[in-house]
Every structure is written in C-alpha cells, then in structure tokens.
Design a protein around this motif. Sequence first.
Motif, PDB file in Angstrom:
ATOM      1  N   LEU A 232       0.724  -0.860   0.381  1.00 34.44           N
ATOM      2  CA  LEU A 232      -0.262   0.388   0.555  1.00 34.44           C
ATOM      3  C   LEU A 232       1.139   1.049   0.102  1.00 34.44           C
ATOM      4  CD1 LEU A 232      -2.747   1.369   0.362  1.00 34.44           C
ATOM      5  CD2 LEU A 232      -2.481   1.020   2.597  1.00 34.44           C
ATOM      6  N   LEU A 233       2.431   1.556   1.203  1.00 32.52           N
ATOM      7  CA  LEU A 233       2.584   2.364   0.413  1.00 32.52           C
ATOM      8  C   LEU A 233       3.407   2.725  -0.462  1.00 32.52           C
ATOM      9  CD1 LEU A 233       4.052   2.054   4.476  1.00 32.52           C
ATOM     10  CD2 LEU A 233       2.916   3.833   4.063  1.00 32.52           C
ATOM     11  N   ARG A 234       3.543   1.605  -1.446  1.00 33.33           N
ATOM     12  CA  ARG A 234       4.912   2.196  -2.710  1.00 33.33           C
ATOM     13  C   ARG A 234       3.414   3.071  -3.249  1.00 33.33           C
ATOM     14  NH1 ARG A 234       7.807  -2.889  -1.060  1.00 33.33           N
ATOM     15  NH2 ARG A 234       9.644  -2.202  -0.527  1.00 33.33           N
ATOM     16  N   ALA A 235       2.046   2.051  -3.571  1.00 32.43           N
ATOM     17  CA  ALA A 235       1.222   2.210  -4.592  1.00 32.43           C
ATOM     18  C   ALA A 235       0.922   3.833  -3.555  1.00 32.43           C
ATOM     19  CB  ALA A 235       0.074   1.287  -4.407  1.00 32.43           C
ATOM     20  N   PHE A 236       0.324   3.752  -2.744  1.00 31.70           N
ATOM     21  CA  PHE A 236       0.474   5.275  -2.536  1.00 31.70           C
ATOM     22  C   PHE A 236       1.067   5.917  -3.020  1.00 31.70           C
ATOM     23  CE2 PHE A 236       0.352   8.858   0.921  1.00 31.70           C
ATOM     24  CZ  PHE A 236      -1.616   9.284   0.685  1.00 31.70           C
ATOM     25  N   SER A 237       2.185   6.141  -2.646  1.00 28.85           N
ATOM     26  CA  SER A 237       3.467   6.675  -3.406  1.00 28.85           C
ATOM     27  C   SER A 237       3.111   7.544  -4.520  1.00 28.85           C
ATOM     28  CB  SER A 237       5.154   6.278  -2.914  1.00 28.85           C
ATOM     29  OG  SER A 237       5.702   5.415  -3.584  1.00 28.85           O
ATOM     30  N   ILE A 238       2.837   6.542  -5.432  1.00 31.81           N
ATOM     31  CA  ILE A 238       2.336   6.192  -6.773  1.00 31.81           C
ATOM     32  C   ILE A 238       2.080   7.817  -7.177  1.00 31.81           C
ATOM     33  CG2 ILE A 238       2.070   5.260  -8.845  1.00 31.81           C
ATOM     34  CD1 ILE A 238       3.809   2.843  -8.145  1.00 31.81           C
ATOM     35  N   ASP A 259      12.894   2.575   5.487  1.00 30.88           N
ATOM     36  CA  ASP A 259      12.820   2.851   3.563  1.00 30.88           C
ATOM     37  C   ASP A 259      11.909   3.163   3.210  1.00 30.88           C
ATOM     38  OD1 ASP A 259      12.273   0.392   4.445  1.00 30.88           O
ATOM     39  OD2 ASP A 259      13.713  -0.617   3.402  1.00 30.88           O
ATOM     40  N   LEU A 260      10.292   2.382   3.753  1.00 27.35           N
ATOM     41  CA  LEU A 260       8.958   2.339   2.651  1.00 27.35           C
ATOM     42  C   LEU A 260       8.527   4.422   2.980  1.00 27.35           C
ATOM     43  CD1 LEU A 260       7.304  -0.011   4.428  1.00 27.35           C
ATOM     44  CD2 LEU A 260       8.680   0.298   2.204  1.00 27.35           C
ATOM     45  N   PRO A 261       8.778   4.375   1.148  1.00 28.88           N
ATOM     46  CA  PRO A 261       7.933   5.622   1.453  1.00 28.88           C
ATOM     47  C   PRO A 261       7.127   5.898   2.869  1.00 28.88           C
ATOM     48  CG  PRO A 261       7.033   3.803  -0.355  1.00 28.88           C
ATOM     49  CD  PRO A 261       8.053   3.812   0.208  1.00 28.88           C
ATOM     50  N   LEU A 262       7.062   7.880   3.152  1.00 25.34           N
ATOM     51  CA  LEU A 262       6.095   7.877   3.988  1.00 25.34           C
ATOM     52  C   LEU A 262       5.523   8.962   4.096  1.00 25.34           C
ATOM     53  CD1 LEU A 262       7.824   6.017   6.927  1.00 25.34           C
ATOM     54  CD2 LEU A 262       5.790   4.895   5.508  1.00 25.34           C
ATOM     55  N   GLU A 263       5.459   9.802   2.653  1.00 25.19           N
ATOM     56  CA  GLU A 263       5.334  10.972   2.911  1.00 25.19           C
ATOM     57  C   GLU A 263       4.090  11.281   2.366  1.00 25.19           C
ATOM     58  OE1 GLU A 263       6.126  14.870  -0.542  1.00 25.19           O
ATOM     59  OE2 GLU A 263       6.900  12.567  -0.931  1.00 25.19           O
ATOM     60  N   ASN A 264       3.181  12.028   3.420  1.00 26.21           N
ATOM     61  CA  ASN A 264       1.975  12.290   3.773  1.00 26.21           C
ATOM     62  C   ASN A 264       1.307  10.961   3.673  1.00 26.21           C
ATOM     63  OD1 ASN A 264       2.321  14.975   2.315  1.00 26.21           O
ATOM     64  ND2 ASN A 264       0.718  14.160   0.461  1.00 26.21           N
ATOM     65  N   VAL A 265       2.291  10.249   4.883  1.00 20.93           N
ATOM     66  CA  VAL A 265       1.367   9.300   5.621  1.00 20.93           C
ATOM     67  C   VAL A 265       1.513   9.600   6.840  1.00 20.93           C
ATOM     68  CG1 VAL A 265       1.520   6.403   6.627  1.00 20.93           C
ATOM     69  CG2 VAL A 265       2.188   7.871   3.848  1.00 20.93           C
ATOM     70  N   ASP A 266       0.410   9.058   8.038  1.00 21.38           N
ATOM     71  CA  ASP A 266       0.061   9.357   9.429  1.00 21.38           C
ATOM     72  C   ASP A 266       0.389   7.636   9.652  1.00 21.38           C
ATOM     73  OD1 ASP A 266       0.006  11.882   9.266  1.00 21.38           O
ATOM     74  OD2 ASP A 266      -1.944  11.890   8.289  1.00 21.38           O
ATOM     75  N   LEU A 267       1.301   8.043  11.098  1.00 18.76           N
ATOM     76  CA  LEU A 267       1.056   6.666  11.098  1.00 18.76           C
ATOM     77  C   LEU A 267       0.527   6.749  12.518  1.00 18.76           C
ATOM     78  CD1 LEU A 267       4.968   5.559  10.723  1.00 18.76           C
ATOM     79  CD2 LEU A 267       2.817   4.893   9.147  1.00 18.76           C
ATOM     80  N   VAL A 268      -0.956   6.218  12.463  1.00 15.59           N
ATOM     81  CA  VAL A 268      -2.028   6.005  13.636  1.00 15.59           C
ATOM     82  C   VAL A 268      -1.243   4.582  14.892  1.00 15.59           C
ATOM     83  CG1 VAL A 268      -3.957   5.965  14.766  1.00 15.59           C
ATOM     84  CG2 VAL A 268      -3.397   6.759  12.149  1.00 15.59           C
ATOM     85  N   PRO A 269      -0.971   5.882  16.345  1.00 11.16           N
ATOM     86  CA  PRO A 269      -0.597   4.282  17.471  1.00 11.16           C
ATOM     87  C   PRO A 269      -1.775   3.716  17.316  1.00 11.16           C
ATOM     88  CG  PRO A 269      -0.507   6.899  18.189  1.00 11.16           C
ATOM     89  CD  PRO A 269      -1.070   6.948  17.098  1.00 11.16           C
ATOM     90  N   LEU A 289      -6.984  -2.755   2.067  1.00  9.61           N
ATOM     91  CA  LEU A 289      -6.568  -3.539   2.544  1.00  9.61           C
ATOM     92  C   LEU A 289      -6.139  -4.799   2.064  1.00  9.61           C
ATOM     93  CD1 LEU A 289      -6.270  -4.515   5.686  1.00  9.61           C
ATOM     94  CD2 LEU A 289      -8.250  -5.845   4.689  1.00  9.61           C
ATOM     95  N   PRO A 290      -4.631  -4.964   1.024  1.00 10.48           N
ATOM     96  CA  PRO A 290      -4.210  -5.290  -0.033  1.00 10.48           C
ATOM     97  C   PRO A 290      -3.808  -7.023   0.850  1.00 10.48           C
ATOM     98  CG  PRO A 290      -2.547  -3.630   0.656  1.00 10.48           C
ATOM     99  CD  PRO A 290      -3.448  -3.556   1.731  1.00 10.48           C
ATOM    100  N   SER A 291      -4.158  -7.727   1.653  1.00  8.04           N
ATOM    101  CA  SER A 291      -3.333  -8.601   2.701  1.00  8.04           C
ATOM    102  C   SER A 291      -2.868  -9.642   1.403  1.00  8.04           C
ATOM    103  CB  SER A 291      -4.563  -9.192   3.192  1.00  8.04           C
ATOM    104  OG  SER A 291      -5.010  -8.511   4.200  1.00  8.04           O
ATOM    105  N   ARG A 292      -2.123 -10.543   1.725  1.00  6.58           N
ATOM    106  CA  ARG A 292      -1.413 -11.107   1.413  1.00  6.58           C
ATOM    107  C   ARG A 292      -2.323 -12.549   1.835  1.00  6.58           C
ATOM    108  NH1 ARG A 292       3.186  -8.308   1.547  1.00  6.58           N
ATOM    109  NH2 ARG A 292       4.814  -7.915  -0.246  1.00  6.58           N
ATOM    110  N   GLU A 293      -2.451 -12.575   3.495  1.00  9.82           N
ATOM    111  CA  GLU A 293      -3.256 -14.228   3.687  1.00  9.82           C
ATOM    112  C   GLU A 293      -4.336 -13.032   4.821  1.00  9.82           C
ATOM    113  OE1 GLU A 293      -3.072 -18.606   5.923  1.00  9.82           O
ATOM    114  OE2 GLU A 293      -1.008 -16.909   5.657  1.00  9.82           O
TER     115      GLU A 293
END
Length: 316
Positions: A232-238, A259-269, A289-293
Amino acid sequence: INVNFDRNARNQLRLLGFLAGGLGRDPAALTKYGLFFQSLEAKFELLGMHEVSLGGYRRFLSGLLNFHPNKRMWKERYYKNIYSFKQRSLNAARIQERYRGRVDLTLQVGVLFDAYWRDLTLPNIIFTDWTARLSSENPYGFRSPLKGRDLASWLDYERQAFQNAAHVFTRSELVRSDIVNNYGIHPGKVSVAGGGVNLEVFPERAKSLQKTGFPVILFIGSEFKRKGGEVLLRAFSIAQKRVPSARLKLLTRDVVPRDLPLENVDLVPYVWDREQVYRLYEEADIFVLPSREETWGDVLLEAAAYGVPSIGVSGG
C-alpha cells in the motif's frame, strides 16, 4: 442437527462454548467475538464460552519446546503443535464432564482443538474461518509453522475434528470448499454462515466524500506485512503523483520500515479503543487492505458499515 431434549421442559437449547486463546483480556478477541457471544446468549441458554488454552507448566512447556527467535512465528508455533492440540482437547473434555446432563450441544470456535476428543456423546459443532491446509498453501507462510510430518499429523487431527463434529459452519465459501474437497467431509455437513459486523449500533449518518478537502485513505492491519502494508505504501507514493493532496492514515501494531515512502502518511498508534477506530472510518474516503493472507477481514465489513468504499484483493 438433531438434538434430543425435552422441549416441554425448556424453551431454549442449552449451549456450551469453547475457544482457544480468545477470552480473558485479549482486546482483539473481545472485539472479534464479543458480539457473537452476546447474540448466542440472546438465542440460546449459553452456559459460558470457556477458554481451553494451556495453563501452568503446560503453557511453559509448549512455549519452550516451540521457541522461535521471531516473536510472531513463535506465537504461531505455540498454538499450532500436536502437544497443544491434544491438551486443549483434553481441557474441553474436562469442562464437558463438569456440565454433564446440563448441556444439549457444544460449540467450538476454530480448529485448534477437538471438543469431541474423548468420543463424548454430546454433539459438537464447529465455527471456523480458516484451515491449516489453506495456511500451508500460502507461499508467504505467515500462519503455517508446520512442515512435513508435523503438518501431516496436524491435518489428520483437524480432519478428525471435522469428522467428529455434528456440523461445521464456515465464514466463507472458500473455507467450506476446502473442508469438503480437501478434508473429505460430506457437503451436507458443512454450511457457510458468514460473519457479522462487530458493531453494536450501525452508524446513522452517511459520510460525505472528501469533506476535509483532500482524499483520506485508511489502512487498519495489526500485522503490517501479512496485511500488505508495504504494498500500500508503494502504491500510495505512485498515486500521490496524480493526487498530491491525498493523505494515508496507517494503523498497525508492527514497526513500519523507515526505508518505505512515508510522505503524507500518518502513522496512527495502534489502539483497540473502538471509539478512536470508528473516528478513523468516519474520516476516511477509501479503505484499503491488500492482504497477502486474509481469513475473513472484519475491517472491510466495518468500513462498509460506515459507507466507506474498499479496495481489497481477490485471494483469501
């Protein structure tokens, strides 16, 4: 399910429930199963949902024998080993003995044990959202610590539990098909029940899109990698290249790699306070929700209850 009891003497079926690793103070389980238990109590005479997890030295022994340096894999190994399966099954049998003559039917949630372990005459039903075989088929191995002979033994125990049950209820058609086609259980013995939304009251007002003036994307996933957080983070950066004002609110229990793109990303506790979580839904325009499982995805139903469109995946 045919259950013999005196209907003239009682108006309600007497039900005894079992769960492994989900009662007590676990906020995840209380959120996931709390309303389910309340609904059962409204329909039946529920004589409690009983915890069958290991305690005392057995808990310590299982933890020691299944140690793994990765904490999440250690947890999976602790729950999914033959010793623990047998001990949880014995715990369920002991509880049934205490209630002998006062119960018509038992219900076990999940297949980490077999409530019919000692060939008890009391009929048992199973409600499950996943199988060990489905986990073993997942290429990432998030929830499948068993390999080779250990996996084969576990699948045999799981198959026996399905065979012993008076009926098996699943959340999805995917799981029902797996139990019928790969565990050899008769199709008439397995039904899809679905899964309810974990909300006591549905939101009354419809949400207006983009009320903040910029689109808000929401992700809620305790396990960052299994839920596809970095995808999701990589898709969001695009996506930001086309919609620079977009913001992503990301709620996870895990540490997010820097090392993942975090611009305009709010990390919610990470919180289990439902009021705080509900506010996140109210503020969101899209839930992703792009779950792998994914065994079910309660959060997708919660987002729908708040009128938030979702982006998910076809697998799981």
